[in-house]
Design a protein around this motif. Sequence first.
Motif, mmCIF file in Angstrom:
data_model
loop_
_atom_site.group_PDB
_atom_site.id
_atom_site.type_symbol
_atom_site.label_atom_id
_atom_site.label_comp_id
_atom_site.label_asym_id
_atom_site.label_seq_id
_atom_site.Cartn_x
_atom_site.Cartn_y
_atom_site.Cartn_z
ATOM 1 N N LEU A 1 -6.936 7.075 -1.548
ATOM 2 C CA LEU A 1 -7.414 6.001 -2.407
ATOM 3 C C LEU A 1 -7.769 4.778 -1.582
ATOM 4 O O LEU A 1 -7.340 4.638 -0.442
ATOM 5 N N HIS A 2 -8.578 3.916 -2.177
ATOM 6 C CA HIS A 2 -9.023 2.699 -1.502
ATOM 7 C C HIS A 2 -8.488 1.480 -2.245
ATOM 8 O O HIS A 2 -8.671 1.344 -3.444
ATOM 9 N N ILE A 3 -7.791 0.608 -1.525
ATOM 10 C CA ILE A 3 -7.287 -0.647 -2.082
ATOM 11 C C ILE A 3 -7.939 -1.780 -1.305
ATOM 12 O O ILE A 3 -7.633 -1.985 -0.128
ATOM 13 N N THR B 1 -4.934 -1.838 -8.949
ATOM 14 C CA THR B 1 -4.912 -2.046 -7.500
ATOM 15 C C THR B 1 -6.146 -1.502 -6.802
ATOM 16 O O THR B 1 -6.556 -2.039 -5.764
ATOM 17 N N THR B 2 -6.751 -0.459 -7.345
ATOM 18 C CA THR B 2 -7.956 0.096 -6.738
ATOM 19 C C THR B 2 -9.220 -0.565 -7.263
ATOM 20 O O THR B 2 -10.297 -0.417 -6.663
ATOM 21 N N ALA C 1 0.697 4.217 -2.661
ATOM 22 C CA ALA C 1 0.487 5.592 -2.190
ATOM 23 C C ALA C 1 1.558 6.528 -2.743
ATOM 24 O O ALA C 1 1.266 7.662 -3.143
ATOM 25 N N SER D 1 -8.777 0.665 3.284
ATOM 26 C CA SER D 1 -8.824 -0.702 2.772
ATOM 27 C C SER D 1 -10.075 -1.487 3.141
ATOM 28 O O SER D 1 -10.437 -2.411 2.436
ATOM 29 N N ALA E 1 0.823 -1.206 0.000
ATOM 30 C CA ALA E 1 0.000 0.000 0.000
ATOM 31 C C ALA E 1 0.857 1.255 0.000
ATOM 32 O O ALA E 1 0.502 2.267 -0.620
ATOM 33 N N THR E 2 2.003 1.210 0.682
ATOM 34 C CA THR E 2 2.921 2.351 0.691
ATOM 35 C C THR E 2 3.444 2.642 -0.706
ATOM 36 O O THR E 2 3.516 3.808 -1.125
ATOM 37 N N ASN F 1 -12.589 6.277 -4.572
ATOM 38 C CA ASN F 1 -11.762 6.133 -5.772
ATOM 39 C C ASN F 1 -12.230 7.023 -6.911
ATOM 40 O O ASN F 1 -11.423 7.456 -7.739
ATOM 41 N N VAL G 1 -4.271 5.683 2.413
ATOM 42 C CA VAL G 1 -4.858 4.494 1.800
ATOM 43 C C VAL G 1 -5.878 3.912 2.773
ATOM 44 O O VAL G 1 -5.567 3.673 3.938
#
Length: 304
Positions: free
Chosen positions: A123-125, A299-300, A74, A149, A70-71, A276, A147
């Motif tokens: 953003l949302h993963i 990824t999203t 991001a 989740s 996630a980093t 997103n 991020v």
Amino acid sequence: MALPTWWDDEIAQTKSGLQQAQMYFARAFHIDLVSLAKTSGPVQFEETQRKFKLSRNVTERDVSVSAHFATAIANLALVGVGTQQTTVPKDPVELRAAILQKHSCVSLWALLAWCAEANIPVLHIHKLPGKKMTGLVVREDGRFAVVLSKKGTPAHLLFHLAHELGHIANGHLQGNGFVVDEKISGADAGDADEKEADAYAIRLLNGQEVSYGPGASSNIRSGIALYRAALAKAQQEHIDVGHIILNYGKSQQNFLLANAALKSIPGESDGIKMVNSAFFQSLDTGKLSDDQFELLKTTTGYTA
């Protein structure tokens, strides 16, 4: 999950192709490139400041892979936004006042709009390579990204985002790295940083410390009754109606009633889509390569 559509395994059969693959995976998973290129020894993540806020029986190792992945995403998101970020105010009431100049309350969409104007990507993963976490704040060269989740309604993700902004505002990251919230449990649990981030979120959304409960004459026994009572309060105090419902559900330990009330809120019920959509609307695709843009979409799970 992370490979571009043009990739073919035969590319890695050449030295230059293998190097290309290594560089791609290093970026995608926040991996130290030197350790990845070695023919022996363990692959290592890049050295950064790491803070894990974990539930009981959950270890750093459980969420480490997800956090580093996630980093990396991001950091990629930071490439696609402006380089000058607005400072998140230390006082949440100050941020609330700024948002209320343009919006009727601090809703998820309003908070996302402020973040977009501040060049703080959110953003949302949903799909991660390891154990899922609720939220993560990333700092890279003095700039921040968030991020999220966990699945949830806009009201759920509103509090998660407000909590992560609390980490930023209170300086919980002083160098490159991340703060990962495996679970956000509320102000009655967690360490000092977690309590501080929760307190920030509550004051941002409500203007004060508050825990909602039934009044002396209230008779809330159904979801629709709770929704109507919350809506009246929301319109009077300029507070997100979904937040009032969730706050009530937590204070009364009645999550079934709160979830029933949330279903009465008209309009968008998919918090992930809202997050997103706002992120990609604010993204400057001209700053990204085709592969970088594709990786963000993959990824999203975003589709226009």
